[in-house]
Design a protein around this motif. Structure first.
Motif, PDB file in Angstrom:
ATOM      1  N   GLN A  56      -8.281   3.988   6.538  1.00 16.08           N
ATOM      2  CA  GLN A  56      -9.621   3.436   6.168  1.00 16.08           C
ATOM      3  C   GLN A  56      -9.467   2.945   4.578  1.00 16.08           C
ATOM      4  O   GLN A  56     -10.487   1.953   4.462  1.00 16.08           O
TER       5      GLN A  56
ATOM      6  N   ASP B 285     -11.432  -0.672   1.447  1.00 15.72           N
ATOM      7  CA  ASP B 285     -11.187  -1.217   0.170  1.00 15.72           C
ATOM      8  C   ASP B 285     -10.114  -2.258  -0.178  1.00 15.72           C
ATOM      9  O   ASP B 285     -10.253  -2.907  -1.180  1.00 15.72           O
TER      10      ASP B 285
ATOM     11  N   ALA C  69      -9.006   4.841  -5.922  1.00 17.49           N
ATOM     12  CA  ALA C  69      -8.757   6.044  -6.031  1.00 17.49           C
ATOM     13  C   ALA C  69     -10.061   6.932  -5.633  1.00 17.49           C
ATOM     14  O   ALA C  69      -9.860   7.844  -5.122  1.00 17.49           O
TER      15      ALA C  69
ATOM     16  N   ARG D 280     -10.172   7.476  -1.992  1.00 14.50           N
ATOM     17  CA  ARG D 280      -9.109   8.386  -1.472  1.00 14.50           C
ATOM     18  C   ARG D 280      -9.689   9.746  -1.760  1.00 14.50           C
ATOM     19  O   ARG D 280      -9.623  10.876  -0.907  1.00 14.50           O
TER      20      ARG D 280
ATOM     21  N   PHE E 233       0.762  -1.293  -0.101  1.00 19.28           N
ATOM     22  CA  PHE E 233      -0.039  -0.012   0.106  1.00 19.28           C
ATOM     23  C   PHE E 233       0.784   1.278  -0.078  1.00 19.28           C
ATOM     24  O   PHE E 233       0.738   2.189  -0.967  1.00 19.28           O
ATOM     25  N   PHE E 234       1.744   1.317   0.956  1.00 20.18           N
ATOM     26  CA  PHE E 234       2.747   2.403   0.922  1.00 20.18           C
ATOM     27  C   PHE E 234       3.739   2.622  -0.110  1.00 20.18           C
ATOM     28  O   PHE E 234       4.105   3.657  -0.373  1.00 20.18           O
TER      29      PHE E 234
ATOM     30  N   ASN F 177      -6.707   0.083  -8.505  1.00 22.88           N
ATOM     31  CA  ASN F 177      -8.082   0.171  -9.183  1.00 22.88           C
ATOM     32  C   ASN F 177      -8.891   1.436  -8.825  1.00 22.88           C
ATOM     33  O   ASN F 177      -8.663   2.418  -7.985  1.00 22.88           O
TER      34      ASN F 177
ATOM     35  N   PHE G 244     -11.061   9.170   2.098  1.00 25.84           N
ATOM     36  CA  PHE G 244     -10.448   8.230   2.940  1.00 25.84           C
ATOM     37  C   PHE G 244      -9.012   8.421   3.463  1.00 25.84           C
ATOM     38  O   PHE G 244      -8.087   8.648   2.531  1.00 25.84           O
ATOM     39  N   SER G 245      -8.670   7.958   4.831  1.00 26.03           N
ATOM     40  CA  SER G 245      -7.281   8.204   5.116  1.00 26.03           C
ATOM     41  C   SER G 245      -6.528   6.919   4.789  1.00 26.03           C
ATOM     42  O   SER G 245      -7.258   5.722   4.075  1.00 26.03           O
TER      43      SER G 245
END
Lengths: 295, 306
Positions: free
Chosen positions: A200, A205, A189, A192, A120-121, A185, A196-197
């Motif tokens: 979250q 998601d 996006a 976000r 993710f990061f 996906n 969303f943080s």
């Protein structure tokens, strides 16, 4: 000419048993899958009540030594110390399967968390986690587990820790690749954009889309975990005598090749667990695949 | 009379994608978007339309230039939460297959938009309260302004009805909807947040011809009804013409022609716009594709008409 009607207009009301049956993944409704499920359930029951239903005390040494199956009331024979093999297999289920489940849960937790964060990061976080993963993967699995177990000292819990050291990286790799795919996906996006943080986004998601494949992988891994732990016990790095553990029982059997029952029956126990959980894993994969057609 | 303030103002934006050589996706684009108007951004694929959309939302960083949303500079979205001031820009994406989370019920996904709208409303009220203590006059537009109009849907079910679906569909998963229905749901989700700007990044290009016009029309009516400015991106002039007040024609990273839709449609000034219009399929089976006339195809300095 009228065309034959293909669907009934009246909604069909299914009986409760039928609805429960339909909720069972398709793979487990096939004969092989159903047998696997029954075997796995039976083993889980044995884990719960094994020592209580054992005909003899698994640690008592009061039967004739090395009695073949059927003699002296021992269905599967006795070992070199005159302990009932059947009772020891029943009592050993809790140790072997229980620890395998514990190992799989821990590896899934550690590996998935690291994979999730890396995927993710991205950037340096990903680099750092993945290079560390590669480092662990670079060692041969059993050797690294052996070295770790030897360093920690022989005990069942240390064997689980040692096995954990070698088994989390595969979860990290798989989860990371799934997350990398998901992250691009549009729904991620769009989340976000809706404010969303990162947390979250992961929770809402990413995680629900990762859980299915990871659970499937874990269920397929239970057999391997049991084998790895049995292997460590076989090498004397896991269960200590007189704890009944399948791997160490097989290792005793190796020293008595003429008394075939010593190795064959615990080996069969390991085999049935591995195969039944593999079948369940396959069925879970089919059931959780969002692209799969719902029965 | 004072000039109306644009909700989005784009000034000389450039976007380069790294590579050897780097790709100049957008080369100096400027335009304004005003409250409640529908602007169509058209051009062939690869001309920088989608990049432009993503720059406006902060999903893609710009290399140069300025994008302002109600006076606030739109910065690229990092790993942290998007500033609430910028959540007034929402987007409907191109691919109906991935614009909704396959594992969440559509009702809960629309709820995300409603929650954001409620949060922005609370922020606005708090801002107003602060302003009451301020001796200066309050500004006309606050950055977290939310237009909570009385007739706006308040629940996911009402939103689904607003976009022409069933209220009961809120409990279903995206896989049980068609592409067109999913784009309607994505539109409902984005508009439920009561944004000042909605960007449709080719939201109809993956739909079949019979659904395209309906979804486009729905997006524009809903946006206009709540005063949201709509930037509708498409390569299909024939559909954009039906809904847009104004057209921006993009080619090779630049806006080569802009003006009121009817004017551009009936009297195209730029050779590329002419070929784009000529390419609108006529049922003759010839299947022509738009192209810049060869004599004009200077990628570095195409002729520009405003």
């Amino acid at each position: 000419m009228t065309r034959p009607q293909l669907t009934a207009d009246v909604p069909v009301r299914r009986s409760l048993t039928r609805r429960i049956w339909r909720a069972v993944p398709k793979g487990l409704r096939q004969p092989l899958g159903a047998v696997a499920l029954l075997i796995a359930l039976a083993w889980l029951v044995v884990c719960a009540v094994g020592p209580q239903i054992a005909p003899f005390d698994p640690l008592a040494q009061d039967l004739p030594r090395l009695a073949p199956p059927g003699e002296a009331g021992a269905v599967l024979g006795t070992d070199e110390l005159g302990r009932d093999l059947f009772s020891r297999i029943l009592a050993g289920a809790r140790v072997t399967i229980g620890l395998a489940l514990l190992l799989v849960c821990l590896s899934m937790l550690v590996g998935s968390t690291l994979g999730l964060v890396a995927g993710f990061f991205g950037r340096w976080v990903d680099e750092a986690i993945m290079r560390f993963t590669d480092l662990v993967l670079a060692f041969p699995t059993v050797i690294l587990a052996m070295v770790t177990a030897a360093a920690l000292g022989a005990s069942l819990f240390n064997a689980v820790l040692a096995a954990l050291v070698v088994s989390w990286p595969q979860y990290a790799r798989v989860v990371r690749s799934i997350v990398l795919g998901l992250r691009g996906n549009e729904f991620v996006a769009s989340g976000r954009l809706l404010g969303f943080s990162a947390g979250q986004s992961i929770r809402v998601d990413i995680l629900p889309n990762v859980t299915g494949p990871t659970l499937v992988m874990a269920s397929l891994d239970i057999g391997t975990a049991a084998l790895l732990l049995s292997g460590l016990s076989f090498l004397g790095l896991g269960a200590k005598p007189p704890t009944p553990e399948w791997g160490s029982m097989v290792s005793q059997g190796v020293t008595h090749l003429n008394q075939w029952w010593l190795g064959v029956f615990p080996g069969l126990a390991i085999l049935t667990v591995v195969i039944s959980f593999n079948f369940i894993g396959d069925a879970l994969r089919d059931a959780l695949d969002p692209g799969a057609e719902k029965a | 009379m004072t000039e109306p303030m644009p909700v989005i103002s784009v000034r000389d934006v450039h976007v380069d994608y790294p590579g050897h050589p780097p790709v100049h996706a957008v080369r100096g684009v400027s335009f304004d978007l005003f409250e409640g108007e529908v602007v169509g951004l058209v051009g062939e694929s690869g001309c920088g339309k989608s990049t432009m959309a993503r720059v406006l939302t902060g999903l893609v960083p710009r290399t140069e230039g300025e994008v302002e949303f109600l006076g606030e500079s739109v910065e690229a979205l990092g790993i942290g939460r998007r500033p609430v001031e910028l959540t007034g820009i929402q987007m409907v994406f191109q691919d109906p297959g991935s614009s909704l989370n396959p594992r969440r019920r559509v009702g809960s996904q629309i709820m995300d938009g409603l929650k954001l709208a409620a949060y922005r409303e609370r922020r606005r009220l708090a801002e107003l309260e602060d302003l009451l203590d301020d001796p200066d006059l309050p500004p006309l537009l606050t950055r977290t302004a939310s237009r909570s109009l009385p007739d706006q849907p308040k629940t996911p079910a009402e939103w689904l009805e607003r976009v022409g679906l069933d209220a009961a569909d809120a409990n279903r998963y995206p896989r049980s909807f068609s592409g067109g229905q999913r784009q309607r749901i994505a539109t409902a989700r984005a508009l439920a947040a009561q944004p000042q700007v909605l960007i449709g990044d080719e939201p109809i290009s993956a739909l079949d011809a019979s659904t395209q016009a309906r979804v486009a029309y729905l997006m524009s009516t809903l946006a206009v009804s709540q005063g949201t400015a709509l930037l509708f991106i498409s390569h299909d002039l024939s559909v954009v013409r039906l809904i847009a007040d104004r057209l921006l024609v993009m080619w090779s990273g630049r806006i080569v022609e802009s003006g009121p839709t009817e004017e551009v449609w009936s009297n195209p000034g730029h050779p590329y716009t002419k070929s784009l219009l000529a390419a609108i399929p006529a049922p003759d089976g010839a299947g022509r594709l738009p192209a810049m006339p060869e004599s004009q195809a200077d990628f570095d300095a195409p002729p520009v008409i405003h």
